[in-house]
Design a protein around this motif. Structure first.
Motif, PDB file in Angstrom:
ATOM      1  N   ALA A  92       0.820  -1.209   0.000  1.00 44.08           N
ATOM      2  CA  ALA A  92       0.000   0.000   0.000  1.00 44.08           C
ATOM      3  C   ALA A  92       0.860   1.267   0.000  1.00 44.08           C
ATOM      4  N   LEU A  93       2.002   1.198   0.661  1.00 47.59           N
ATOM      5  CA  LEU A  93       2.917   2.345   0.749  1.00 47.59           C
ATOM      6  C   LEU A  93       4.302   1.903   0.307  1.00 47.59           C
ATOM      7  N   ARG A  94       4.892   2.643  -0.604  1.00 47.42           N
ATOM      8  CA  ARG A  94       6.278   2.340  -0.947  1.00 47.42           C
ATOM      9  C   ARG A  94       7.116   2.529   0.309  1.00 47.42           C
ATOM     10  N   PRO A  95       8.202   1.791   0.462  1.00 52.90           N
ATOM     11  CA  PRO A  95       9.008   1.892   1.689  1.00 52.90           C
ATOM     12  C   PRO A  95       9.438   3.315   2.026  1.00 52.90           C
ATOM     13  N   GLU A  96       9.793   4.106   1.022  1.00 49.58           N
ATOM     14  CA  GLU A  96      10.195   5.489   1.316  1.00 49.58           C
ATOM     15  C   GLU A  96       9.012   6.324   1.815  1.00 49.58           C
ATOM     16  N   ASP A  97       7.796   6.026   1.310  1.00 46.19           N
ATOM     17  CA  ASP A  97       6.601   6.727   1.791  1.00 46.19           C
ATOM     18  C   ASP A  97       6.277   6.319   3.228  1.00 46.19           C
ATOM     19  N   LEU A  98       6.487   5.046   3.546  1.00 46.00           N
ATOM     20  CA  LEU A  98       6.260   4.573   4.913  1.00 46.00           C
ATOM     21  C   LEU A  98       7.247   5.232   5.869  1.00 46.00           C
ATOM     22  N   ARG A  99       8.514   5.314   5.465  1.00 47.13           N
ATOM     23  CA  ARG A  99       9.517   5.979   6.307  1.00 47.13           C
ATOM     24  C   ARG A  99       9.115   7.428   6.574  1.00 47.13           C
ATOM     25  N   LEU A 100       8.682   8.109   5.521  1.00 45.62           N
ATOM     26  CA  LEU A 100       8.269   9.502   5.667  1.00 45.62           C
ATOM     27  C   LEU A 100       7.056   9.611   6.588  1.00 45.62           C
ATOM     28  N   VAL A 102       6.227   7.583   8.995  1.00 46.49           N
ATOM     29  CA  VAL A 102       6.675   7.325  10.364  1.00 46.49           C
ATOM     30  C   VAL A 102       7.374   8.560  10.924  1.00 46.49           C
ATOM     31  N   MET A 103       8.250   9.159  10.126  1.00 49.78           N
ATOM     32  CA  MET A 103       8.997  10.335  10.599  1.00 49.78           C
ATOM     33  C   MET A 103       8.081  11.517  10.897  1.00 49.78           C
ATOM     34  N   THR A 104       7.011  11.671  10.108  1.00 48.93           N
ATOM     35  CA  THR A 104       6.109  12.802  10.291  1.00 48.93           C
ATOM     36  C   THR A 104       4.910  12.473  11.186  1.00 48.93           C
ATOM     37  N   GLY A 105       4.786  11.202  11.604  1.00 47.45           N
ATOM     38  CA  GLY A 105       3.671  10.806  12.465  1.00 47.45           C
ATOM     39  C   GLY A 105       2.347  10.735  11.738  1.00 47.45           C
ATOM     40  N   ASP A 106       2.372  10.437  10.442  1.00 52.49           N
ATOM     41  CA  ASP A 106       1.168  10.406   9.611  1.00 52.49           C
ATOM     42  C   ASP A 106       0.469   9.044   9.703  1.00 52.49           C
ATOM     43  N   ALA A 107      -0.313   8.856  10.767  1.00 56.71           N
ATOM     44  CA  ALA A 107      -1.014   7.584  10.981  1.00 56.71           C
ATOM     45  C   ALA A 107      -2.073   7.350   9.911  1.00 56.71           C
ATOM     46  N   ALA A 121      -1.560   1.712  13.264  1.00 60.50           N
ATOM     47  CA  ALA A 121      -0.733   2.739  12.620  1.00 60.50           C
ATOM     48  C   ALA A 121       0.039   3.537  13.678  1.00 60.50           C
ATOM     49  N   GLN A 122      -0.629   3.880  14.777  1.00 60.63           N
ATOM     50  CA  GLN A 122       0.043   4.604  15.861  1.00 60.63           C
ATOM     51  C   GLN A 122       1.142   3.745  16.490  1.00 60.63           C
ATOM     52  N   ARG A 123       0.882   2.454  16.634  1.00 56.40           N
ATOM     53  CA  ARG A 123       1.884   1.545  17.203  1.00 56.40           C
ATOM     54  C   ARG A 123       3.110   1.460  16.280  1.00 56.40           C
ATOM     55  N   ILE A 124       2.864   1.411  14.967  1.00 59.29           N
ATOM     56  CA  ILE A 124       3.964   1.379  13.999  1.00 59.29           C
ATOM     57  C   ILE A 124       4.809   2.641  14.131  1.00 59.29           C
ATOM     58  N   ILE A 125       4.154   3.785  14.201  1.00 60.34           N
ATOM     59  CA  ILE A 125       4.872   5.055  14.342  1.00 60.34           C
ATOM     60  C   ILE A 125       5.679   5.066  15.629  1.00 60.34           C
ATOM     61  N   LEU A 126       5.059   4.674  16.720  1.00 62.03           N
ATOM     62  CA  LEU A 126       5.730   4.671  18.020  1.00 62.03           C
ATOM     63  C   LEU A 126       6.946   3.736  18.028  1.00 62.03           C
ATOM     64  N   ASP A 127       6.768   2.526  17.481  1.00 56.85           N
ATOM     65  CA  ASP A 127       7.856   1.545  17.500  1.00 56.85           C
ATOM     66  C   ASP A 127       8.986   1.878  16.532  1.00 56.85           C
ATOM     67  N   LEU A 128       8.657   2.511  15.405  1.00 55.70           N
ATOM     68  CA  LEU A 128       9.674   2.727  14.375  1.00 55.70           C
ATOM     69  C   LEU A 128      10.269   4.132  14.349  1.00 55.70           C
ATOM     70  N   LYS A 129       9.680   5.046  15.079  1.00 51.60           N
ATOM     71  CA  LYS A 129      10.134   6.449  15.026  1.00 51.60           C
ATOM     72  C   LYS A 129      11.634   6.566  15.303  1.00 51.60           C
ATOM     73  N   LYS A 131      13.871   4.237  14.949  1.00 49.15           N
ATOM     74  CA  LYS A 131      14.655   3.431  14.018  1.00 49.15           C
ATOM     75  C   LYS A 131      14.779   4.075  12.637  1.00 49.15           C
ATOM     76  N   VAL A 132      13.783   4.858  12.269  1.00 50.11           N
ATOM     77  CA  VAL A 132      13.785   5.507  10.963  1.00 50.11           C
ATOM     78  C   VAL A 132      14.355   6.920  11.134  1.00 50.11           C
ATOM     79  N   GLN A 133      15.468   7.148  10.529  1.00 50.06           N
ATOM     80  CA  GLN A 133      16.165   8.430  10.664  1.00 50.06           C
ATOM     81  C   GLN A 133      16.023   9.247   9.384  1.00 50.06           C
ATOM     82  N   ALA A 134      16.290  10.519   9.473  1.00 50.25           N
ATOM     83  CA  ALA A 134      16.266  11.393   8.296  1.00 50.25           C
ATOM     84  C   ALA A 134      17.301  10.938   7.271  1.00 50.25           C
ATOM     85  N   GLU A 135      18.413  10.395   7.764  1.00 49.06           N
ATOM     86  CA  GLU A 135      19.439   9.923   6.832  1.00 49.06           C
ATOM     87  C   GLU A 135      18.950   8.754   6.005  1.00 49.06           C
ATOM     88  N   ASP A 136      17.935   8.033   6.510  1.00 39.44           N
ATOM     89  CA  ASP A 136      17.345   6.955   5.723  1.00 39.44           C
ATOM     90  C   ASP A 136      16.771   7.496   4.417  1.00 39.44           C
TER      91      ASP A 136
END
Length: 183
Positions: A92-100, A102-107, A121-129, A131-136
């Motif tokens: 449903a989301l390309r990996p780069e869109d999912l990273r973005l 997560v970084m922006t908290g877009d549940a 979606a909130q749990r994913i954001i909380l758990d991955l925030k 781990k997913v860095q801007a450098e990603d």
């Protein structure tokens, strides 16, 4: 563990591919984002894989880049997300869109994936925030550019081969015409 599979793309289905490698057809589950950019059947592919071993099943899940594979593995670390769920999210989301997201908290963006509600979606954001860095994102862009360059090189090679075939065909026709005129 199987780090990657490199071989000839033999089959494509709605959620999996078969890569012929070492005289074996290896079935690999892939997200839609991978299916959309795969080369035509008969072309060589390299798929980075995750082997999921269960009591009654062994399944391979594949991605075009190591960073996408890492995102899949990070999703597996989220409570309540299994391999099929992670694959659904990455379809449903390309990996780069999912990273973005997560970084922006877009549940809301994450909850568009099948089977993912607002709480998940909130749990994913909380758990991955963390781990997913801007450098990603920079790494994603570099990987995307590399893949585009490879695709352009492949297309250019195909075009050159087609032009060469046309040239050879034209030369054959000229030779045939000359032989007919001499006879």
């Amino acid at each position: 563990m199987i780090s990657y599979v490199k071989g000839i793309l033999a089959e494509k289905a709605k959620d999996r591919i078969v890569v012929e490698s070492g005289m074996m057809g290896i079935g690999i589950f892939v997200p839609m984002s991978v299916l959309e950019v795969l080369p035509p059947l008969g072309e060589e592919v390299k798929i980075y894989t995750h082997l999921q071993v269960r009591e009654d099943d062994m399944s391979l899940y594949g991605f075009l880049s190591r960073s996408d594979l890492e995102m899949f593995r990070q999703l597996l670390g989220v409570n309540g997300i299994g391999p099929k769920g992670a694959l659904g999210i990455l379809s449903a989301l390309r990996p780069e869109d999912l990273r973005l997201a997560v970084m922006t908290g877009d549940a809301k963006a994450i909850s568009r994936a099948p089977g993912v509600g607002a709480k998940t979606a909130q749990r994913i954001i909380l758990d991955l925030k963390d781990k997913v860095q801007a450098e990603d994102l920079a790494m994603i862009e570099a990987e995307k550019k590399r893949q585009e360059a490879e695709e352009q090189a492949r297309l250019l090679k195909e075009q050159q081969e087609a032009e060469e075939r046309e040239k050879e065909e034209a030369e054959k026709q000229v030779d045939q015409t000359e032989q007919t005129e001499q006879a």
